[in-house]
Enzyme design. Structure first.
Site, PDB file in Angstrom:
ATOM      1  N   ASP A 245      -7.887  -5.359  -0.129  1.00 62.82           N
ATOM      2  CA  ASP A 245      -8.354  -6.199  -1.233  1.00 62.82           C
ATOM      3  C   ASP A 245      -7.994  -7.670  -1.086  1.00 62.82           C
ATOM      4  O   ASP A 245      -8.466  -8.499  -1.857  1.00 62.82           O
ATOM      5  CB  ASP A 245      -7.758  -5.681  -2.561  1.00 62.82           C
ATOM      6  CG  ASP A 245      -8.367  -4.353  -2.968  1.00 62.82           C
ATOM      7  OD1 ASP A 245      -9.580  -4.207  -2.810  1.00 62.82           O
ATOM      8  OD2 ASP A 245      -7.624  -3.473  -3.431  1.00 62.82           O
TER       9      ASP A 245
ATOM     10  N   HIS B 148       0.848  -1.193   0.000  1.00 61.61           N
ATOM     11  CA  HIS B 148       0.000   0.000   0.000  1.00 61.61           C
ATOM     12  C   HIS B 148       0.876   1.232   0.000  1.00 61.61           C
ATOM     13  O   HIS B 148       1.936   1.241   0.622  1.00 61.61           O
ATOM     14  CB  HIS B 148      -0.904   0.015   1.249  1.00 61.61           C
ATOM     15  CG  HIS B 148      -2.047   0.958   1.098  1.00 61.61           C
ATOM     16  ND1 HIS B 148      -1.950   2.289   1.399  1.00 61.61           N
ATOM     17  CD2 HIS B 148      -3.304   0.755   0.649  1.00 61.61           C
ATOM     18  CE1 HIS B 148      -3.106   2.868   1.145  1.00 61.61           C
ATOM     19  NE2 HIS B 148      -3.942   1.964   0.685  1.00 61.61           N
TER      20      HIS B 148
END
Ligand code: ACO
Length: 448
Positions: free
Chosen positions: A372, A315
């Site tokens: 996700d 991320h």
């Protein structure tokens, strides 16, 4: 809106110029920023920042994120608390309006969401003209921007639109996006659409529109409603992420809400952003089809020099475990237990996570599961096909997009967003004779 506090001054020394002072601002959670708004005016230089890694594009009072400590707050409330104790529609209200709804506001809000759930019948016909197999994200963005043709009151210069019209558009969009999403799914499987029902709440209504049919009744299970509520809540906002920045950037040209949100949907679609939930399941399916073990996959990723990614990992902001991934992982365990189902892909994902977290390659780069990694496997258990995963993300993210669009418009400093560049192309040059089409040849070309 609350404004950051000026604290110290940072001094910038540029060769050949006197040192210049730039104000340091402190936000309400203690984060600090150097205000570079006047950098070019004062020095003639611009700031170059690939990926906006170091650039704050605005002050915002919506969501606080600390990527080092794994903290995520919506309007000050921890996302964990909201996921456990609230429903998605309340969180949507919180993000858009700044406070949790009281009893009356909750009632009004639910009523508004109910009232706007139907699509104009002419819009329903749009669905029949998309080709078979059209990706639902393409349909979703096209349908959202089409809303502006049916509800043009927000299409003029936003400064002349009142709060009431904006609030109405927000409720309308929240409600209709859910209907559009379900209709696009029905279109993709060639089934007739199912209309929204007034007696069902937001998530249950969505499930009913997705899965019931005249020949196949659908039982709305509370465990599934709970899991979807949690998923929508953890996706609801994430400050200046790629799609929200797209909404703000496109919105800065003062387009209407529908056009700005359609841009956000397009940005979300990408595999490096919201499209990663689909990529995670496709990655696991491919591994299963090829008989590739998690151990082999990890080695392939490590040896690929960045060409092969472990989707659902890493991320831009989190350099520790994404707090949303923790919530989603628990929701996944709870749902699989409640439904008493087993999915070999889940075993695969769990082993991938375990191996990656123990591996120096991932540790050194601070790569942890993101939101996700486990969301797709939940959608799969619910029966949602993988092409719809990013649509589910969009449904969750919508309140955040609306909140940011609204906050930006209310900020008198919200300027047209227009970054600079550092030009590295050719210097001034002129057309050579063989680069110019002769007049007689031009006439022939023009006639074609
Ligand atoms: N798998 C393997 N290696 C990775 C991964 C990954 N998922 N993510 C980053 N890396 C590696 C990079 O190759 C790079 O390695 P290097 O230093 O040897 O060159 C290093 O980690 C740093 O990565 P960057 O790409 O520079 O980090 P950035 O902040 O730009 O990327 C991103 C963030 C795009 C999310 C990235 O981690 C990624 O592509 N992840 C996979 C896609 C994904 O899951 N996206 C969803 C993100 S959450 C969301 O948007 C909703």
């Amino acid at each position: 809106m609350r404004l950051a506090t000026p604290t110290d001054v940072a001094t910038l020394g540029i060769p050949g110029q006197d040192p210049r002072g730039f104000q340091i601002l402190e936000g309400s959670a203690g984060d600090r920023a150097i205000d570079m708004t006047n950098l070019r005016r004062q020095t003639g230089l611009v700031a170059l920042d690939y990926g906006y890694n170091n650039t704050a594009s605005c002050e915002s009072a919506i969501t606080y994120l600390n990527g080092e400590k794994g903290v995520l707050l919506y309007r000050g409330y921890p996302v964990e608390e909201l996921a456990e104790k609230s429903r998605f529609v309340e969180v949507a209200y919180l993000l858009v309006n700044g406070h949790m709804p009281n009893e009356k506001e909750r009632e009004d809000w639910s009523m508004q969401l109910n009232r706007h759930a139907l699509l104009h019948e002419d819009m329903r016909h749009f669905f029949s003209h998309f080709p078979d197999g059209a990706h639902p994200m393409a349909m979703l963005s096209a349908m959202v921007v089409s809303l502006s043709t049916f509800y043009p009151e927000l299409s003029q210069n936003q400064h002349h639109v009142g709060d009431e019209a904006i609030d109405k558009a927000a409720a309308r969009l929240l409600s209709k996006l859910r209907t559009i999403a379900a209709f696009s799914y029905k279109k993709s499987i060639g089934e007739p659409v199912v209309y929204p029902r007034h007696d069902l709440r937001y998530v249950a209504n969505f499930l009913n529109m997705m899965f019931s049919s005249p020949v196949r009744p659908y039982e709305i299970r509370p465990e599934v409603v709970k899991a979807l509520n949690v998923l929508f809540i953890v996706h609801a906002d994430h400050e200046q992420n790629c799609s929200t920045s797209a909404v703000r950037l496109v919105g800065s040209a003062r387009v209407n809400l529908y056009a700005a949100v359609a841009a956000g949907i397009c940005a979300l679609w990408g595999p490096l952003h919201g499209g990663a939930n689909q990529m995670v399941i496709e990655m696991a399916e491919e591994m299963a089809a090829q008989g590739m073990s998690p151990k082999e996959k990890i080695e392939r990723v490590k040896n690929s020099k960045g060409a092969e990614l472990l989707y659902g990992f890493g991320h831009r902001v989190y350099k520790t475990y994404d707090p949303r991934a923790k919530i989603v992982k628990k929701a996944c365990d709870d749902l699989f237990r409640a439904l008493d189902v087993h999915d070999p892909l889940l075993d695969m994902l769990r082993e991938l996570e375990e191996r990656a977290l123990a591996d120096d390659f991932f540790r050194e780069r601070h790569l942890y599961p993101n939101v996700d990694f486990y969301s797709g496997i939940i959608y799969r258990a619910i029966g949602i096909p993988k092409e719809m995963f990013t649509v589910m993300f969009a449904l969750g993210r919508l309140p955040g997009w609306i909140a940011h669009w609204k906050e930006a418009l209310e900020d008198p400093r919200f300027k047209l967003q227009r970054p600079r560049q550092l030009y590295v192309g050719p210097g001034l040059r002129h057309l050579a004779p063989d680069e110019v089409v002769r007049a007689d040849r031009a006439a022939v070309l023009d006639a074609r």
